[in-house]
Motif scaffolding. Structure first.
Motif, PDB file in Angstrom:
ATOM      1  N   ASN A  68       5.284   2.647 -37.581  1.00 20.70           N
ATOM      2  CA  ASN A  68       6.029   2.894 -36.823  1.00 20.70           C
ATOM      3  C   ASN A  68       7.427   2.709 -37.123  1.00 20.70           C
ATOM      4  O   ASN A  68       8.270   2.024 -36.532  1.00 20.70           O
ATOM      5  N   LEU A  69       7.806   3.364 -38.235  1.00 22.14           N
ATOM      6  CA  LEU A  69       9.063   3.228 -38.840  1.00 22.14           C
ATOM      7  C   LEU A  69      10.119   3.615 -38.018  1.00 22.14           C
ATOM      8  O   LEU A  69      10.268   4.608 -37.328  1.00 22.14           O
TER       9      LEU A  69
ATOM     10  N   PRO B 186      -8.126   3.408 -33.963  1.00 23.94           N
ATOM     11  CA  PRO B 186      -6.704   3.110 -34.169  1.00 23.94           C
ATOM     12  C   PRO B 186      -6.388   3.374 -35.826  1.00 23.94           C
ATOM     13  O   PRO B 186      -5.084   3.737 -35.946  1.00 23.94           O
ATOM     14  N   GLY B 187      -7.288   3.263 -36.616  1.00 20.86           N
ATOM     15  CA  GLY B 187      -6.892   3.523 -38.142  1.00 20.86           C
ATOM     16  C   GLY B 187      -6.893   4.801 -38.456  1.00 20.86           C
ATOM     17  O   GLY B 187      -6.503   5.110 -39.663  1.00 20.86           O
ATOM     18  N   VAL B 188      -7.270   5.824 -37.659  1.00 20.86           N
ATOM     19  CA  VAL B 188      -7.249   7.147 -37.928  1.00 20.86           C
ATOM     20  C   VAL B 188      -5.715   7.725 -38.006  1.00 20.86           C
ATOM     21  O   VAL B 188      -5.248   7.931 -37.033  1.00 20.86           O
TER      22      VAL B 188
ATOM     23  N   VAL C  98      -9.890  24.775 -34.826  1.00 18.90           N
ATOM     24  CA  VAL C  98      -9.276  23.973 -34.338  1.00 18.90           C
ATOM     25  C   VAL C  98      -7.833  23.772 -34.878  1.00 18.90           C
ATOM     26  O   VAL C  98      -7.563  24.082 -35.766  1.00 18.90           O
ATOM     27  N   MET C  99      -6.774  23.369 -33.924  1.00 19.07           N
ATOM     28  CA  MET C  99      -5.613  23.227 -34.314  1.00 19.07           C
ATOM     29  C   MET C  99      -5.061  21.795 -33.571  1.00 19.07           C
ATOM     30  O   MET C  99      -4.899  21.795 -32.495  1.00 19.07           O
ATOM     31  N   MET C 100      -4.765  20.999 -34.476  1.00 17.24           N
ATOM     32  CA  MET C 100      -4.534  19.480 -34.031  1.00 17.24           C
ATOM     33  C   MET C 100      -2.990  19.756 -33.917  1.00 17.24           C
ATOM     34  O   MET C 100      -2.282  20.506 -34.458  1.00 17.24           O
ATOM     35  N   ASP C 101      -2.244  18.295 -33.521  1.00 18.54           N
ATOM     36  CA  ASP C 101      -0.874  18.161 -33.240  1.00 18.54           C
ATOM     37  C   ASP C 101      -0.504  17.018 -34.100  1.00 18.54           C
ATOM     38  O   ASP C 101      -1.133  15.970 -34.215  1.00 18.54           O
ATOM     39  N   CYS C 102       0.689  17.177 -34.736  1.00 21.65           N
ATOM     40  CA  CYS C 102       0.887  15.873 -35.569  1.00 21.65           C
ATOM     41  C   CYS C 102       2.571  15.582 -35.454  1.00 21.65           C
ATOM     42  O   CYS C 102       3.422  16.778 -35.079  1.00 21.65           O
ATOM     43  N   PRO C 103       3.005  14.549 -35.458  1.00 26.60           N
ATOM     44  CA  PRO C 103       4.394  14.190 -35.805  1.00 26.60           C
ATOM     45  C   PRO C 103       5.278  14.632 -36.858  1.00 26.60           C
ATOM     46  O   PRO C 103       4.611  15.194 -37.979  1.00 26.60           O
TER      47      PRO C 103
ATOM     48  N   GLY D 114       1.129   8.087 -39.899  1.00 24.33           N
ATOM     49  CA  GLY D 114       0.648   7.289 -38.748  1.00 24.33           C
ATOM     50  C   GLY D 114      -0.553   7.435 -37.997  1.00 24.33           C
ATOM     51  O   GLY D 114      -1.496   8.334 -38.271  1.00 24.33           O
ATOM     52  N   SER D 115      -1.026   6.674 -37.131  1.00 21.24           N
ATOM     53  CA  SER D 115      -2.192   6.540 -36.315  1.00 21.24           C
ATOM     54  C   SER D 115      -2.088   7.711 -35.135  1.00 21.24           C
ATOM     55  O   SER D 115      -1.128   7.648 -34.400  1.00 21.24           O
TER      56      SER D 115
END
Length: 592
Positions: free
Chosen positions: A122-123, A161-163, A181-186, A191-192
């Motif tokens: 969580n930088l 939590p560690g994924v 499948v399409m995932m979302d990411c920041p 990060g988790s």
């Protein structure tokens, strides 16, 4: 003998006790005897290999608190503090929900607070550090890192939590599901997945509201019991557990986000069916003064669904920094005048103006073409605006290095860490803080926020670098402050800037949605309506759920009863902004 804690009555110094003999940092209100007994019991529960005490040689040797970017061994890799660090000396690594239950029960037995993290990435918001110094960090990510399910019938995943986003994407590739499948990411993929949703973080596809696309949590409560939310409350094997968010009765999930009411050990997250077609693009706008017009054009496009994702308008300096650029001929690029900045952009990046919009089109070609014509017609209303690349707007048509090459990945859910390059603007070893207020998606509001941030950044001799992100209705304004964590003067100026920004922004009606540890009490105080009713309500819940106050004291400004009356415990909050009384003092409890 441990030294007495230092407590600043002006609320700017974080109190803790350091026991030099045992190399331990003790949280306020915890005795050395209790901490040593807790450590013994933790070793019996988890095994000595999973109880780590910093002997002074650093925890990096066991892979804990090691930050890939800074190499630091403090719990916050991007440290903001001087002597009053949000520090810890003990970390434990559970391997299961049952281990977490055991840790929580021991914390109640010995009165030692614990602070859970997922992967600790969580930088800019505090990293791995506990709000109450000396709390035992419970690193859920080290060993609890299983992908429990990927469902391509109903399109959800279940993760511990560690994924990380990288791990989830790699598993999708391994199973050959990338066309399904399409995932979302920041912005950063390390990060988790679970942790980002718990902190209400965002990504950039149609599923960019990460908490909004979660479904069912497994929670270890502060008394050690396990609770499943939503349809999971009917049974862990309920067939609709990951399909319907709410279940029956009051919706509990939200109270566990950004809070200290429970520890989430697994979560369902919805993923999208692959849209079947995708194209990324960028529009660039020449003038600084274009900002309000651009935002006014963005709002209806986002609300109507023409923008099928979280829309992002970025100041050009962010993009330039993300390409690993620094101003030539300067020792540090800490501050450029407006004239210097405009000149630099025109000379170095001919295809960029002051503002850049990054977008994506999803679905069949006919749908993409239709949406593109609408977007083109609207953005063309801004004088000097141009799409990039011209004509075809495919990322493959780029003729020079561009951030679009990396935003193209993020907007189709492919994780990467390229955005960390923004630290290159100052040089190696620099750190960053985020300032993240919320406002209406209005041109006037964007203009006011931009002017405030620019003015105060100049006052404290920092460069403005920021983005405007449009959610379903609101606008996040994310200021990225880059500073030298090894320079005490810069850290003082960074803290002073953030504190002044927080008050001034709130006075204008723009409160933050997420913040660093040192600002949590102050940001909570800006939600001060009806005599701090929100905070008093949250602390009433804290007293009911966690009467011993052992879980992450002070997280989001929520303090347990045993600590909330300590003078100066609420950092940076003056007396006139302190809660005046508990919501339900003990003597007012009704008796039936």
């Amino acid at each position: 003998m441990a030294a007495a804690p230092e407590i600043s009555l002006d609320g700017t110094k974080n109190p803790f006790i350091r026991d030099e003999e045992h190399k331990l940092i003790l949280p306020l209100g915890t005795s050395l005897r209790s901490m040593l007994a807790m450590l013994d019991d933790l070793r019996s529960l988890l095994g000595a290999d999973n109880v780590h005490v910093d002997s002074g040689e650093g925890l990096a040797a066991v892979g804990l608190f090691q930050d890939e970017q800074t190499g630091g061994v403090f719990t916050d890799g991007h440290d903001t503090q001087l002597d009053d660090k949000f520090a810890t000396s003990v970390c434990v690594t559970p391997g299961s929900t049952q281990d977490v239950q055991g840790i929580v029960k021991l914390a109640n037995k010995h009165g030692v607070p614990v602070s859970p993290i997922s992967r600790g990435k969580n930088l800019g918001y505090g990293g791995r550090s506990p709000r109450l110094s000396g709390s035992i960090v419970v690193d859920l990510g080290k060993r609890m890192n299983r992908i429990l399910e990927i469902n391509t019938t109903d399109y959800y995943v279940v993760v511990e939590p560690g994924v990380s986003y990288f791990q989830l994407y790699e598993e999708i590739l391994r199973r050959g599901l990338e066309k399904d499948v399409m995932m979302d990411c920041p912005d950063l993929g390390w990060g988790s997945v679970l942790g980002n949703a718990m902190d209400r973080g965002v990504g950039y596809t149609s599923y960019g509201d990460h908490f909004g696309t979660h479904c069912s949590m497994e929670i270890v409560l502060p008394n050690g019991e396990v609770m499943h939310t939503g349809m999971g409350a009917a049974g862990e094997d309920n067939p609709s557990r990951y399909l319907f968010n709410y279940g029956f009765g009051p919706y509990a999930d939200g109270i566990f986000t950004q809070s200290n009411f429970g520890i989430c050990t697994s979560m369902g997250m919805w993923v999208a069916p692959h849209p079947g077609g995708y194209q990324s693009y960028m529009w660039t706008f020449e003038n600084e003064s274009d900002l309000p017009q651009i935002v006014e054009l963005m709002r209806p496009l986002r609300i109507s669904g023409i923008f099928g994702h979280v829309a992002q308008l970025r100041h050009s300096l962010v993009d330039i920094a993300c390409l690993g650029t620094c101003v030539p001929g300067r020792d540090t690029a800490d501050y450029l005048s407006d004239d210097e900045f405009f000149k630099f952009v025109k000379e170095k990046f001919k295809n960029q103006g002051v503002w850049n919009f990054y977008g994506a089109l999803y679905g069949p070609k006919a749908v993409r073409d239709c949406h593109w014509e609408i977007i083109k017609a609207e953005f063309s209303k801004v004088k000097g605006a141009k799409e990039y690349p011209t004509q075809h707007y495919f990322v493959g048509d780029l003729e020079e290095k561009s951030l679009l090459q990396y935003r193209d990945l993020t907007m189709q859910g492919i994780p990467n860490n390229h955005e960390l390059q923004w630290l290159s603007w100052r040089g190696p070893g620099y750190a960053h803080l985020f300032f993240a207020p919320i406002s209406p998606t209005r041109g006037h509001d964007a203009e006011v926020q931009y002017a405030l941030c620019k003015k105060l950044c100049k006052k404290y001799n920092f460069q403005y670098m920021g983005n405007f992100c449009i959610g379903a209705r609101e606008m996040h304004h994310i200021l990225d402050l880059i500073y030298d964590p090894n320079d005490d003067d810069e850290k003082r100026r960074a803290q002073a800037l953030m504190r002044e920004l927080t008050w001034e922004s709130a006075n204008l009606g723009y409160q933050e949605y997420r913040t660093h540890n040192f600002l949590m009490d102050q940001v909570a105080a800006t939600y001060g309506g009806n005599n701090q009713i929100q905070l008093r309500f949250q602390e009433a819940l804290k007293d009911a759920l966690d009467p011993n106050g052992i879980l992450a004291p002070g997280k989001s400004g929520i303090w347990p009863k045993r600590l909330r009356s300590v003078p100066g415990i609420r950092l940076g909050v003056p007396a006139d902004k302190q809660p005046k009384a508990d919501l339900w003092p003990a003597h007012q409890h009704a008796r039936m």
